[in-house]
Design a protein around this motif. Structure first.
Motif, PDB file in Angstrom:
ATOM      1  N   SER A 119       0.816  -1.224   0.000  1.00 26.25           N
ATOM      2  CA  SER A 119       0.000   0.000   0.000  1.00 26.25           C
ATOM      3  C   SER A 119       0.845   1.267   0.000  1.00 26.25           C
ATOM      4  CB  SER A 119      -0.909   0.009   1.234  1.00 26.25           C
ATOM      5  OG  SER A 119      -1.710  -1.135   1.313  1.00 26.25           O
ATOM      6  N   TRP A 120       2.150   1.141  -0.129  1.00 23.20           N
ATOM      7  CA  TRP A 120       3.046   2.267   0.081  1.00 23.20           C
ATOM      8  C   TRP A 120       2.772   3.441  -0.870  1.00 23.20           C
ATOM      9  CZ3 TRP A 120       5.504   2.055   4.442  1.00 23.20           C
ATOM     10  CH2 TRP A 120       6.494   2.990   4.735  1.00 23.20           C
ATOM     11  N   LYS A 121       2.296   3.157  -2.069  1.00 20.64           N
ATOM     12  CA  LYS A 121       2.075   4.222  -3.051  1.00 20.64           C
ATOM     13  C   LYS A 121       0.674   4.827  -2.969  1.00 20.64           C
ATOM     14  CE  LYS A 121       5.434   2.589  -6.465  1.00 20.64           C
ATOM     15  NZ  LYS A 121       5.658   2.175  -7.883  1.00 20.64           N
ATOM     16  N   THR A 122      -0.106   4.449  -1.978  1.00 18.89           N
ATOM     17  CA  THR A 122      -1.446   5.008  -1.834  1.00 18.89           C
ATOM     18  C   THR A 122      -1.351   6.501  -1.537  1.00 18.89           C
ATOM     19  OG1 THR A 122      -2.296   2.908  -0.996  1.00 18.89           O
ATOM     20  CG2 THR A 122      -3.611   4.869  -0.561  1.00 18.89           C
ATOM     21  N   GLU A 123      -2.015   7.320  -2.352  1.00 20.93           N
ATOM     22  CA  GLU A 123      -1.958   8.774  -2.201  1.00 20.93           C
ATOM     23  C   GLU A 123      -3.289   9.365  -1.744  1.00 20.93           C
ATOM     24  OE1 GLU A 123       0.704  10.494  -2.384  1.00 20.93           O
ATOM     25  OE2 GLU A 123       2.065   8.993  -3.209  1.00 20.93           O
ATOM     26  N   LYS A 124      -4.383   8.700  -2.044  1.00 22.71           N
ATOM     27  CA  LYS A 124      -5.708   9.245  -1.744  1.00 22.71           C
ATOM     28  C   LYS A 124      -6.059   9.014  -0.275  1.00 22.71           C
ATOM     29  CE  LYS A 124     -10.569   8.682  -3.058  1.00 22.71           C
ATOM     30  NZ  LYS A 124     -11.518   7.942  -3.931  1.00 22.71           N
ATOM     31  N   MET A 125      -6.289  10.109   0.472  1.00 15.45           N
ATOM     32  CA  MET A 125      -6.730  10.017   1.862  1.00 15.45           C
ATOM     33  C   MET A 125      -5.898   8.981   2.628  1.00 15.45           C
ATOM     34  SD  MET A 125     -10.840  10.123   1.120  1.00 15.45           S
ATOM     35  CE  MET A 125     -11.279   9.914   2.839  1.00 15.45           C
ATOM     36  N   THR A 126      -4.593   9.202   2.620  1.00 11.10           N
ATOM     37  CA  THR A 126      -3.662   8.211   3.166  1.00 11.10           C
ATOM     38  C   THR A 126      -3.941   7.893   4.629  1.00 11.10           C
ATOM     39  OG1 THR A 126      -2.020   9.144   1.666  1.00 11.10           O
ATOM     40  CG2 THR A 126      -1.226   7.620   3.356  1.00 11.10           C
ATOM     41  N   ARG A 127      -4.229   8.926   5.402  1.00  8.42           N
ATOM     42  CA  ARG A 127      -4.449   8.728   6.838  1.00  8.42           C
ATOM     43  C   ARG A 127      -5.657   7.819   7.086  1.00  8.42           C
ATOM     44  NH1 ARG A 127      -4.657  13.544   7.777  1.00  8.42           N
ATOM     45  NH2 ARG A 127      -2.493  13.933   8.349  1.00  8.42           N
ATOM     46  N   GLY A 128      -6.758   8.082   6.392  1.00 11.60           N
ATOM     47  CA  GLY A 128      -7.950   7.257   6.559  1.00 11.60           C
ATOM     48  C   GLY A 128      -7.743   5.837   6.069  1.00 11.60           C
ATOM     49  N   TYR A 129      -7.004   5.691   4.968  1.00 13.21           N
ATOM     50  CA  TYR A 129      -6.756   4.358   4.410  1.00 13.21           C
ATOM     51  C   TYR A 129      -6.012   3.475   5.413  1.00 13.21           C
ATOM     52  CZ  TYR A 129      -4.710   0.716   1.456  1.00 13.21           C
ATOM     53  OH  TYR A 129      -4.317  -0.487   0.934  1.00 13.21           O
ATOM     54  N   PHE A 130      -4.894   3.972   5.941  1.00 11.30           N
ATOM     55  CA  PHE A 130      -4.091   3.131   6.827  1.00 11.30           C
ATOM     56  C   PHE A 130      -4.771   2.927   8.180  1.00 11.30           C
ATOM     57  CE2 PHE A 130      -0.671   4.234   3.835  1.00 11.30           C
ATOM     58  CZ  PHE A 130      -0.119   2.973   3.649  1.00 11.30           C
ATOM     59  N   ALA A 131      -5.561   3.892   8.624  1.00 12.17           N
ATOM     60  CA  ALA A 131      -6.298   3.695   9.879  1.00 12.17           C
ATOM     61  C   ALA A 131      -7.321   2.577   9.723  1.00 12.17           C
ATOM     62  CB  ALA A 131      -6.978   5.000  10.292  1.00 12.17           C
ATOM     63  N   LEU A 132      -8.080   2.594   8.634  1.00  7.48           N
ATOM     64  CA  LEU A 132      -9.046   1.520   8.393  1.00  7.48           C
ATOM     65  C   LEU A 132      -8.344   0.187   8.198  1.00  7.48           C
ATOM     66  CD1 LEU A 132     -11.504   3.385   5.984  1.00  7.48           C
ATOM     67  CD2 LEU A 132     -12.035   2.542   8.275  1.00  7.48           C
TER      68      LEU A 132
END
Length: 550
Positions: A119-132
């Motif tokens: 998931s390292w290249k995830t750019e969209k709403m990064t904080r919400g993505y990794f929290a979920l």
């Protein structure tokens, strides 16, 4: 100082949640990523520490499946933590670990680390993505460690919401449709399980998954006064878990969810969430209502082989690489359902091994799909070809994944397939299910075994055809400049490839050491049912005793 060793499982469950809260407080994108990776790595290391207190000794012949008591009670639930949660309804926070849950815990923490790297290249709403993402890991771990039926149900549901948002926000063009379909199907199964949770409590006054089999035996066993109700409860549980597995005809949410989910979430979905359904079958459905399972074995066996054949044929017809892997999961999890249905030592152990093996190979295959999609920007098999000369390292990893998925000997997929099919033949030879009063015949069992073998052949056919279409044949000019896999991608693929080989070569060392004693105790398999060779008195060739559990 005593808090850590006495609350090891609780720390393991909620450490990702603490990481998620830290992620929400992080300010920069890089800090978010490193915090999430640190949380998953810490959880993985903590799961490895469970190897130290785990009791490796085999239980005595008369050992019961109960909480660990004394130094000689191996093969039973260990590291138990208990606290009152809702005392008015006898609901407890009750967690523990045994050979059934331990391999799945290790798989969960490992795949979470690898999916976080993916998931390292995830750019969209990064904080919400990794929290979920981290909240989802807590839900999965809690499901595998819960010993209270109500707590199991809560964690089972907790994992639903993060996955819904991860697909619905970060997915593909039809992400809303796929997320809602996933939610509705799973919610249907959850309602079915909730009915059983309430019904079991009303009849026993307990949610303790270890004590419930004994409490339910008198009323809900074969010949009991409420055996018809037991069969209804068993079918409701199987509905909930077969949706999660998923099995035909309850599988239609899976291809859509996989196609629209981002690559790391597809890895989690295939490797872990599907295993929650299989784990529920082995932890809840069959231990609580074993006689109902014996009576309805043929229905479930048919569902298993139909899922195998239908999933394989659908995979063979796909032109989308990711949808092909999704239908392959339907086929392989059908083998798990078949192994559970026959209720033999080889079948049950093989099904458990199949879940671990499929978790490794499916995560690897979905990441392989993501690698080629990042470079070619499509997943259409007819448009790919000749990548072996352009991306040789990628081709090598893909070959290992495909061969493991099709069940090549010396790779992890073979062991599970062999044991499940052997378990069906074992049931046919011993006539065990027939003795249980289900009107089964040896011919029916042999038929299921032969059909399962056909499913294995079909799997080999579509996986080899997929390899040929993607990596061999004439080189396409538009793909000659595709970059090779980078270090981050190798960091994801290499551990999975190594495990695919190690589990194929040393399945006993890495798996059966954990599961055998637990499965024997949970299903009542005796020494003979484990296939121990006995020497007959007349001097003829010794044959294994192939009786199933009591």
């Amino acid at each position: 100082m005593d808090f850590f060793p006495h609350h090891l499982l609780s720390i393991l469950i909620f450490l990702p949640t603490i990481g998620a809260l830290c992620v929400l407080g992080a300010k920069r994108h890089n800090a978010v990523r490193w915090t999430a990776l640190g949380a998953t790595l810490a959880t993985f290391v903590l799961s490895l520490l469970l190897l130290v207190p785990f009791d490796w000794h085999s239980p005595a012949a008369d050992a019961t499946y109960s909480f660990r008591e004394g130094a000689n009670a191996g093969g039973v639930v260990q590291l138990v933590e208990r606290a009152d949660w809702i005392p008015a309804f006898h609901i407890q926070y009750l967690v523990g670990m045994d050979g059934l849950s331990f391999p799945l815990i290790l798989l969960t923490t490992l795949i979470s680390v690898l999916a976080c790297i993916a998931s390292w290249k995830t750019e969209k709403m990064t904080r919400g993505y990794f929290a979920l993402f981290l909240f989802l890991e807590t839900g999965i771990l809690g499901t595998f460690l819960s010993l209270d039926f109500f707590l199991f149900y809560v964690f089972f549901e907790v994992s639903l919401l993060p996955m819904y948002f991860l697909i619905g926000i970060w997915g593909g063009p039809r992400k809303e449709y796929a997320a809602i379909k996933f939610f509705l199907y799973t919610l249907l199964g959850s309602i079915a399980m909730l009915i059983v949770v309430i019904g079991v409590y009303l009849h026993t006054g307990s949610f303790d998954l270890i004590a419930l089999p004994g409490l339910l035996r008198a009323k809900f066993g074969a010949g009991g006064e409420m055996f018809g109700v037991a069969k209804g409860f068993f079918l409701l549980l199987m509905l909930a878990f077969l949706i999660k597995v998923p099995a035909v005809p309850l599988h239609t949410w899976l291809p859509d969810a996989h196609v629209e989910a981002p690559t790391p979430i597809s890895m989690i979905l295939a490797a872990l969430l599907l295993k929650m359904g299989g784990y529920g079958i082995f932890r809840v459905a069959y231990p609580l209502f074993p006689d109902a399972g014996k009576t309805l074995w043929l229905l479930l066996g048919i569902i298993g082989v139909v899922s195998m054949i239908y999933g394989a044929l659908c995979a063979m017809a796909q032109t989308d690489f990711k949808r092909l892997v999704a239908y392959s999961s339907v086929s392989h999890m059908g083998l798990v359902v078949l192994g559970a249905a026959v209720m033999t030592p080889a079948g049950v152990n093989g099904a458990m091994f199949m879940m671990i093996a499929h978790g490794i190979t499916s995560a690897m295959l979905f990441f392989i799909v993501g690698v080629v999609y990042d470079r070619a920007h499509h997943r259409e098999l007819p448009r790919l070809g000749g990548l072996a000369s352009t991306m040789p390292v990628y081709t090598a990893f893909s070959t290992v994944a495909c061969f493991a998925n099709l069940g090549l000997p010396a790779l992890c997929g073979f062991v599970g397939e062999f044991l499940v099919i052997a378990g069906v033949f074992q049931a046919a030879r011993s006539g065990s299910v027939l003795r249980a009063g289900s009107f089964a015949t040896a011919g029916q069992m042999y038929t299921l075994a032969v059909i399962a073998c056909v499913g294995v052949i079909l799997t080999a056919a579509y996986m080899l055809w997929t390899l040929q279409r993607i990596f061999f044949g004439p080189e396409r000019p538009e793909y000659q400049s595709l970059p090779e896999v980078d270090q981050r991608e190798i960091a994801v693929l290499a551990p999975l490839a190594a495990l695919a080989v190690l589990l194929g070569i040393l399945p006993t060392l890495f798996f059966f050491t954990f599961t055998r004693t637990t499965v024997d105790a949970l299903y009542g398999f005796d020494r003979a049912s484990r296939g121990v060779i006995t020497q007959p008195e007349n001097g003829t060739t010794p044959q294994p005793e192939l009786a199933v559990g009591r």
